[in-house]
Write an enzyme that holds these catalytic residues in place. Structure first.
Site, PDB file in Angstrom:
ATOM      1  N   HIS A 154      -0.499  -3.409  -9.515  1.00 54.39           N
ATOM      2  CA  HIS A 154      -0.664  -3.453  -8.209  1.00 54.39           C
ATOM      3  C   HIS A 154      -1.707  -2.845  -7.575  1.00 54.39           C
ATOM      4  O   HIS A 154      -2.244  -1.703  -7.596  1.00 54.39           O
ATOM      5  CB  HIS A 154       0.790  -3.116  -7.498  1.00 54.39           C
ATOM      6  N   PHE A 155      -2.206  -3.508  -6.371  1.00 53.42           N
ATOM      7  CA  PHE A 155      -3.230  -2.874  -5.286  1.00 53.42           C
ATOM      8  C   PHE A 155      -2.437  -2.372  -4.003  1.00 53.42           C
ATOM      9  O   PHE A 155      -1.750  -3.452  -3.648  1.00 53.42           O
ATOM     10  CB  PHE A 155      -4.426  -3.747  -5.248  1.00 53.42           C
ATOM     11  N   HIS A 156      -2.608  -1.329  -3.493  1.00 56.31           N
ATOM     12  CA  HIS A 156      -2.032  -0.909  -2.316  1.00 56.31           C
ATOM     13  C   HIS A 156      -3.169  -1.158  -1.411  1.00 56.31           C
ATOM     14  O   HIS A 156      -4.405  -0.762  -1.314  1.00 56.31           O
ATOM     15  CB  HIS A 156      -1.713   0.721  -2.120  1.00 56.31           C
ATOM     16  N   ASN A 193      -3.270   2.502  -8.847  1.00 55.92           N
ATOM     17  CA  ASN A 193      -2.571   3.719  -9.709  1.00 55.92           C
ATOM     18  C   ASN A 193      -2.719   3.134 -11.137  1.00 55.92           C
ATOM     19  O   ASN A 193      -1.535   2.327 -11.351  1.00 55.92           O
ATOM     20  CB  ASN A 193      -1.601   4.345  -9.046  1.00 55.92           C
ATOM     21  N   ASP A 228       4.924  -2.860   1.495  1.00 52.88           N
ATOM     22  CA  ASP A 228       5.695  -1.671   0.866  1.00 52.88           C
ATOM     23  C   ASP A 228       6.842  -1.132   1.632  1.00 52.88           C
ATOM     24  O   ASP A 228       6.672  -1.063   2.744  1.00 52.88           O
ATOM     25  CB  ASP A 228       4.593  -0.735   0.781  1.00 52.88           C
TER      26      ASP A 228
HETATM   27  P1  AMP Z   1       2.549   3.150  -7.394  1.00 52.73           P
HETATM   28  O1  AMP Z   1       3.028   4.551  -7.189  1.00 52.73           O
HETATM   29  O2  AMP Z   1       1.328   2.858  -7.067  1.00 52.73           O
HETATM   30  O3  AMP Z   1       3.131   2.551  -8.578  1.00 52.73           O
HETATM   31  O4  AMP Z   1       3.325   2.539  -6.226  1.00 52.73           O
HETATM   32  C1  AMP Z   1       4.363   1.621  -6.135  1.00 52.73           C
HETATM   33  C2  AMP Z   1       4.789   1.359  -4.856  1.00 52.73           C
HETATM   34  O5  AMP Z   1       5.959   0.323  -5.042  1.00 52.73           O
HETATM   35  C3  AMP Z   1       5.410   2.479  -4.001  1.00 52.73           C
HETATM   36  O6  AMP Z   1       4.541   2.585  -2.778  1.00 52.73           O
HETATM   37  C4  AMP Z   1       6.824   1.863  -3.449  1.00 52.73           C
HETATM   38  O7  AMP Z   1       7.154   2.177  -2.090  1.00 52.73           O
HETATM   39  C5  AMP Z   1       6.597   0.401  -3.638  1.00 52.73           C
HETATM   40  N1  AMP Z   1       7.936  -0.374  -3.992  1.00 52.73           N
HETATM   41  C6  AMP Z   1       8.796   0.175  -4.807  1.00 52.73           C
HETATM   42  N2  AMP Z   1      10.027  -0.801  -5.012  1.00 52.73           N
HETATM   43  C7  AMP Z   1       9.695  -1.851  -3.776  1.00 52.73           C
HETATM   44  C8  AMP Z   1      10.395  -2.786  -3.470  1.00 52.73           C
HETATM   45  N3  AMP Z   1      11.450  -3.322  -3.829  1.00 52.73           N
HETATM   46  N4  AMP Z   1       9.398  -3.436  -2.287  1.00 52.73           N
HETATM   47  C9  AMP Z   1       8.301  -3.051  -1.871  1.00 52.73           C
HETATM   48  N5  AMP Z   1       7.847  -2.070  -2.197  1.00 52.73           N
HETATM   49  C10 AMP Z   1       8.221  -1.349  -3.152  1.00 52.73           C
END
Ligand code: AMP
Length: 146
Positions: A99-101, A86, A30
């Site tokens: 996506h999974f964090h 989310n 991330d």
């Molecule tokens: P969410 O709030 O669960 O949709 O999280 C989206 C995540 O994607 C966030 O933690 C961002 O920092 C991450 N993110 C967005 N664009 C990129 C990217 N180009 N490369 C890596 N992470 C990203």
């Protein structure tokens, strides 16, 4: 079909710090990590939310998530972590591609959680349980999305 920045990353049009890839799954760091090693695991199938994901992509994600969690733990030295997923604007989803964090937890770093349980009556629990169980048993149809 959900065209987002993650679709561009999958196609290689935007760079990422890739930590894992197979035919159905991509994982990368991330860019705005909550802790060192914060990793995103995404299906290559482009749908916005988990409820829309195919059984095949779900299985592919499920197969590698534990392995990736172990890899993040081993690489960062973290002994605890959260898996966050989310769905929908109200649930803090910013990128509308499932996506999974994987978020390592360190002292003062990682995912902050405010857990505020609601009051619930036993009778309501029973009724809701039956309703969800019925939907789950019949639930082979399409998601309504969010
Ligand atoms: P969410 O709030 O669960 O949709 O999280 C989206 C995540 O994607 C966030 O933690 C961002 O920092 C991450 N993110 C967005 N664009 C990129 C990217 N180009 N490369 C890596 N992470 C990203």
């Amino acid at each position: 079909m959900s065209e987002t920045i993650f679709s561009k990353i999958i196609r290689g049009e935007i760079p990422c710090h890739r930590v894992y890839e197979d035919e159905a799954v991509l994982a990368f760091l991330d860019l705005n990590p909550l802790a060192s090693g914060h990793t995103l695991v995404i299906p290559k199938e482009a749908v916005a939310t988990l409820d829309q994901l195919s059984d095949e992509s779900s299985a592919a994600i499920g197969r590698v998530l534990p392995r990736l969690a172990r890899a993040v733990m081993a690489a960062t030295g973290a002994t605890a972590y959260n898996v966050l997923q989310n769905n929908g604007l109200m649930a803090h989803q910013a990128v509308f591609h499932v996506h999974f964090h994987i978020i390592p937890k360190f002292e003062g770093r990682g995912l902050g959680i405010v857990w505020q349980p609601i009051e619930v009556l036993p009778a309501d629990l029973i009724a809701l349980c039956e309703k969800i169980a019925k939907q789950a048993a019949e639930g082979t149809g399409k998601s309504h999305g969010l």
